[in-house]
Design an enzyme around this catalytic site. Structure first.
Site, PDB file in Angstrom:
ATOM      1  N   CYS A 142       0.847  -1.182   0.000  1.00 48.74           N
ATOM      2  CA  CYS A 142       0.000   0.000   0.000  1.00 48.74           C
ATOM      3  C   CYS A 142       0.886   1.237   0.000  1.00 48.74           C
ATOM      4  O   CYS A 142       2.077   1.181  -0.255  1.00 48.74           O
ATOM      5  CB  CYS A 142      -0.910   0.000   1.228  1.00 48.74           C
ATOM      6  SG  CYS A 142      -1.876  -1.512   1.442  1.00 48.74           S
ATOM      7  N   ARG A 156      -4.916   1.574  -0.279  1.00 44.51           N
ATOM      8  CA  ARG A 156      -4.801   0.130  -0.090  1.00 44.51           C
ATOM      9  C   ARG A 156      -4.734  -0.636  -1.403  1.00 44.51           C
ATOM     10  O   ARG A 156      -5.554  -0.418  -2.301  1.00 44.51           O
ATOM     11  CB  ARG A 156      -6.002  -0.380   0.717  1.00 44.51           C
ATOM     12  CG  ARG A 156      -5.929  -1.872   1.058  1.00 44.51           C
ATOM     13  CD  ARG A 156      -7.188  -2.338   1.739  1.00 44.51           C
ATOM     14  NE  ARG A 156      -7.086  -3.751   2.126  1.00 44.51           N
ATOM     15  CZ  ARG A 156      -8.118  -4.526   2.401  1.00 44.51           C
ATOM     16  NH1 ARG A 156      -9.352  -4.028   2.344  1.00 44.51           N
ATOM     17  NH2 ARG A 156      -7.945  -5.791   2.734  1.00 44.51           N
ATOM     18  N   LEU A 157      -3.735  -1.509  -1.491  1.00 42.75           N
ATOM     19  CA  LEU A 157      -3.683  -2.547  -2.508  1.00 42.75           C
ATOM     20  C   LEU A 157      -3.973  -3.840  -1.764  1.00 42.75           C
ATOM     21  O   LEU A 157      -3.128  -4.355  -1.033  1.00 42.75           O
ATOM     22  CB  LEU A 157      -2.310  -2.596  -3.181  1.00 42.75           C
ATOM     23  CG  LEU A 157      -2.104  -3.702  -4.222  1.00 42.75           C
ATOM     24  CD1 LEU A 157      -3.058  -3.535  -5.400  1.00 42.75           C
ATOM     25  CD2 LEU A 157      -0.657  -3.719  -4.720  1.00 42.75           C
ATOM     26  N   ILE A 211      -4.218  -7.452  -0.655  1.00 42.06           N
ATOM     27  CA  ILE A 211      -3.484  -8.676  -0.952  1.00 42.06           C
ATOM     28  C   ILE A 211      -3.939  -9.818  -0.041  1.00 42.06           C
ATOM     29  O   ILE A 211      -4.209 -10.920  -0.486  1.00 42.06           O
ATOM     30  CB  ILE A 211      -1.963  -8.470  -0.785  1.00 42.06           C
ATOM     31  CG1 ILE A 211      -1.472  -7.328  -1.693  1.00 42.06           C
ATOM     32  CG2 ILE A 211      -1.207  -9.756  -1.061  1.00 42.06           C
ATOM     33  CD1 ILE A 211      -1.566  -7.606  -3.169  1.00 42.06           C
ATOM     34  N   ASN A 226       2.171  -0.241   5.304  1.00 46.55           N
ATOM     35  CA  ASN A 226       2.518  -0.615   3.930  1.00 46.55           C
ATOM     36  C   ASN A 226       3.429  -1.820   3.994  1.00 46.55           C
ATOM     37  O   ASN A 226       4.486  -1.769   4.633  1.00 46.55           O
ATOM     38  CB  ASN A 226       3.231   0.555   3.232  1.00 46.55           C
ATOM     39  CG  ASN A 226       3.895   0.143   1.924  1.00 46.55           C
ATOM     40  OD1 ASN A 226       3.450  -0.774   1.256  1.00 46.55           O
ATOM     41  ND2 ASN A 226       4.974   0.822   1.566  1.00 46.55           N
ATOM     42  N   GLY A 227       3.041  -2.921   3.340  1.00 44.88           N
ATOM     43  CA  GLY A 227       3.916  -4.079   3.299  1.00 44.88           C
ATOM     44  C   GLY A 227       3.202  -5.369   3.622  1.00 44.88           C
ATOM     45  O   GLY A 227       1.975  -5.466   3.512  1.00 44.88           O
ATOM     46  N   GLU A 228       3.978  -6.366   4.025  1.00 40.77           N
ATOM     47  CA  GLU A 228       3.443  -7.674   4.376  1.00 40.77           C
ATOM     48  C   GLU A 228       4.227  -8.233   5.561  1.00 40.77           C
ATOM     49  O   GLU A 228       5.455  -8.143   5.597  1.00 40.77           O
ATOM     50  CB  GLU A 228       3.562  -8.662   3.203  1.00 40.77           C
ATOM     51  CG  GLU A 228       2.842  -8.249   1.938  1.00 40.77           C
ATOM     52  CD  GLU A 228       1.326  -8.304   2.033  1.00 40.77           C
ATOM     53  OE1 GLU A 228       0.813  -8.884   3.022  1.00 40.77           O
ATOM     54  OE2 GLU A 228       0.656  -7.763   1.136  1.00 40.77           O
ATOM     55  N   ASP A 234      -2.794  -8.855   8.227  1.00 41.41           N
ATOM     56  CA  ASP A 234      -1.591  -8.759   9.042  1.00 41.41           C
ATOM     57  C   ASP A 234      -1.513  -7.424   9.770  1.00 41.41           C
ATOM     58  O   ASP A 234      -0.837  -7.308  10.795  1.00 41.41           O
ATOM     59  CB  ASP A 234      -0.336  -9.003   8.197  1.00 41.41           C
ATOM     60  CG  ASP A 234      -0.265  -8.150   6.941  1.00 41.41           C
ATOM     61  OD1 ASP A 234      -1.224  -7.418   6.659  1.00 41.41           O
ATOM     62  OD2 ASP A 234       0.755  -8.223   6.222  1.00 41.41           O
ATOM     63  N   SER A 238      10.670 -11.761  -6.631  1.00 33.05           N
ATOM     64  CA  SER A 238      11.847 -11.287  -7.355  1.00 33.05           C
ATOM     65  C   SER A 238      13.107 -11.921  -6.780  1.00 33.05           C
ATOM     66  O   SER A 238      13.157 -12.272  -5.597  1.00 33.05           O
ATOM     67  CB  SER A 238      11.925  -9.753  -7.250  1.00 33.05           C
ATOM     68  OG  SER A 238      13.188  -9.275  -7.654  1.00 33.05           O
TER      69      SER A 238
END
Length: 687
Positions: free
Chosen positions: A2, A54-55, A57, A80-82, A107, A381
């Site tokens: 995000c 927000r994206l 996931i 922002n993140g995971e 999370d 990646s």
């Protein structure tokens, strides 16, 4: 994945409605980071505002909406993140009787429950993931900013304005901070000098005076009462590397390979969890092939993989990626792009990267992200394999060169270097041309003078650090090019006591993990991917993998001249060496040829002497000399020129996007000379 932003301070809360409007503009500016939802939270009494894009996931339901309050109501977070181990953290909370009545599966909610139970620092120390966040403690009226251990997720901050009107602004990208009316838009000329040297602005600096990047692995606290930010590490990269190296892995090489595979499989498996389509970038090299092989080994269906190809053979890795994909049985998608398609990305670069950034592989990185986003929302990646497992050829080259030149005493070497540089490059070239007919073919070199001058710089180095700085620098004395430029200290130009035990190749690897990896590679990937709302994940940066890699003896990384030995052995359990063994190509584009051809007019407009003088950032003489030599083919100055061009294009974009902008530098940017004081993590507002 995000994006978030916000501010702390009396202005613009002084007039009803202004604060929400300002927060809306700041948050909307990073909509690309999170197109699925927007959220706003303000506490007028304390002058704090948090905005979030927000994206979605994990947990796509409204239960994942942010900014999110904790169940106790004490904390409010924009995240922002995971957090890859958040299910394990929920189990730990439940076992301790500290789990709340869960509202959803995100999370973010897990982090907040940890904050309530253990506190912020203790929770972050337990977390495995990539992240940046801003959390407001309603009990203490304190703002805490946090960033992941290696620096996958960005976070900018700083005070803007003066006195009672000063505002502490923060966010995922600079464009969000610029949307605040108190933002001052003053270029830090010391940071500009750093960009010319490295092609990026290293943390903690940013291109703007008074704005800093939060150092990876740190927490920052600030409040209206205590305006000087306090920054404390919860995970020191330097100390962790040193501790791991001081306690080396004692098993056999094959045991090391097995343990590395186990750790990597665990990291990959954790990062494959998503409620949206997931895939991976695949170049066909060691790093990305290892990630994809471990993904496919743990997937019941073909993994979606993506690569781009170029029609120019020297830049095309697509055929190798395709062969690896076929062997592993992935669902592979490739796109061959033309030079025109790659160049079409250039006008987007200033806005996309948000501060001057001149690693030209930014273009193919954006293109492969754009390709992947047409099929998936998350892509793994293979970045960071080079820094952890000794993948760059410059490590061996620099170490060999240093061992060779140190056979002679430093005073004698410096005397020889001085003698070489007293003769100009052109004079050396003329002499070489005259002597060429009498010289053996193996001793005839193009641009002899250039090579001799570069060799002289190496001869005069008093330390391996100085030699390595020269190898990774573009402009050798960038501050002399920038009007009012004073190059501030960085890890590469100052003592780093925690790295005192590192020598030779390991020292160069450590320096890259502190600088090049977070400030170039991770910036490049984050901005390129988030521009198309694609989440990227990097299994090699699981901190347990990082620590294990640093515990491996150097002989398990570099063996018989071959790099990444242990990592290659993991890969060869899944892919035959014949598909992998080839010279490293990189991920670049022919910038030098483009500057002489299709980009010539664009470059000339940005590098014209009249324009450079009018704008007042650069002494134009040396830039014009290099531009002329590049155009005639006399010398190849592609990297030096691209550094300047990316600053020029960025500054033009910022001027155009500001209210009243003209498409050129405005008077404020052109006339203000930086004092030479660059912002550090403890910057405070002006009185």
């Amino acid at each position: 994945m995000c994006g978030f932003t916000g501010f702390l301070g009396a202005s613009p809360f002084q007039e009803d409605g202004d604060a929400r409007a300002v927060l809306g503009r700041m948050t909307d500016s990073i909509r690309h980071r999170g197109p699925d939802d927007a959220g706003y939270w303000l506490d007028v009494g304390h002058g704090i505002a948090l905005g979030h894009r927000r994206l979605a996931i994990i947990d796509l339901s409204p239960a994942g909406h942010q900014p999110m309050p904790s169940s106790s109501g004490r904390y409010v977070i924009a995240f922002n993140g995971e957090i890859y181990n958040h299910v394990a953290l929920r189990d730990e909370l439940a076992a301790a009787g500290a789990a709340p009545a869960w509202r959803g599966r995100s999370d973010t909610e897990t982090l907040l429950a940890g904050f309530d139970a253990w506190g912020i620092a203790a929770t972050v120390e337990r977390a495995v993931g990539m992240f940046a966040f801003a959390v407001w403690d309603r009990h203490s009226a304190t703002l805490t900013l946090g960033r992941d251990r290696i620096g996958e997720k960005p976070l900018y901050y700083g005070w803007q304005g003066r006195g009672r009107d000063a505002v502490f602004v923060f966010g995922s990208e600079l464009k969000a901070l610029r949307a605040h009316p108190s933002f001052e838009h003053v270029v830090d000329r010391g940071a500009l000098s750093l960009q010319l040297r490295h092609s990026y602005v290293p943390a903690p600096y940013s291109i703007y005076r008074g704005i800093a990047k939060l150092t990876p692995g740190c927490l920052l606290t600030v409040s209206s009462r205590e305006r000087a930010p306090r920054v404390n590490p919860y995970w020191s990269r330097e100390r962790r590397m040193a501790a791991a190296a001081a306690n080396p892995f004692s098993g056999t090489p094959q045991e090391a390979v097995t343990q590395l595979e186990t750790l990597l499989k665990g990291a990959v498996k954790a990062q494959m969890i998503a409620d949206v389509p997931l895939g991976a970038f695949l170049s066909g090299g060691v790093d990305s092939s290892t990630v994809v092989a471990l993904m496919q080994a743990q997937s019941a269906r073909p993994v979606k993989t993506f690569s781009i190809g170029f029609h120019e053979a020297g830049y095309n890795e697509a055929e190798y990626a395709k062969a690896v994909a076929h062997h592993l049985g992935t669902e592979h998608t490739e796109l061959y792009v033309t030079a025109e398609q790659a160049r079409a990305v250039i006008p987007r670069l200033p806005s996309l990267y948000d501060e001057p950034f001149s690693d030209s592989s930014q273009m193919p990185t954006f293109l492969v992200s754009q390709l992947a986003r047409q099929h998936v929302t998350v892509s793994l990646s293979g970045d960071a394999g080079d820094e952890l497992f000794c993948g760059y050829s410059r490590y061996q080259f620099a170490a060999s060169l240093w061992n060779t030149i140190t056979a002679g005493p430093l005073p004698l070497r410096r005397l020889a270097a001085n003698g070489i540089t007293r003769v100009s490059v052109d004079s050396w070239n003329r002499m070489a041309k005259l002597l060429a007919p009498a010289m053996p073919r193996r001793l005839r070199f193009a641009n002899t003078g250039d090579k001799l001058h570069k060799g002289a710089q190496v001869l005069g180095c008093g330390s391996l650090d100085a030699l390595y700085l020269g190898l990774v620098s573009h402009w050798d004395d960038p501050a002399a090019l920038v009007i009012g430029g004073i190059e501030p200290p960085t890890v590469l130009r100052s003592e780093t006591p925690a790295l005192a035990s590192f020598e030779g190749v390991p020292r160069m690897m450590a320096l890259d993990l502190l600088t090049y990896l977070p400030d170039d590679i991770l910036v490049k990937v984050d901005r390129a991917a988030m521009a198309v709302a694609l989440e990227t994940r990097i299994p090699f940066l699981d901190h347990r993998v990082v620590e294990f890699a640093w515990s491996l003896p150097q002989s398990m990384k570099l063996r018989d001249g071959a790099s990444k030995w242990a990592l290659r052995q993991v890969l060869y359990r899944h892919v035959p060496p014949s598909l992998i063994e080839r010279p490293k190509m990189g991920f670049g584009v022919p910038i030098g040829d483009w500057l002489r051809g299709p980009l010539r007019d664009w470059s000339e407009s940005l590098l014209s002497e009249s324009r450079l003088r009018a704008e007042g950032f650069f002494h134009p003489l040396e830039i014009r000399r290099k531009w002329d030599e590049h155009l005639t083919g006399k010398r190849n100055w592609q990297y030096h020129l691209w550094d300047v061009l990316m600053f020029q294009a960025w500054a033009e974009e910022q001027s155009r996007s500001r209210p009243g902008g003209s498409g050129n530098f405005d008077n404020e940017m052109a006339e203000v000379l930086d004092s030479g004081q660059s912002p550090g993590p403890a910057g405070t507002p002006a009185a």
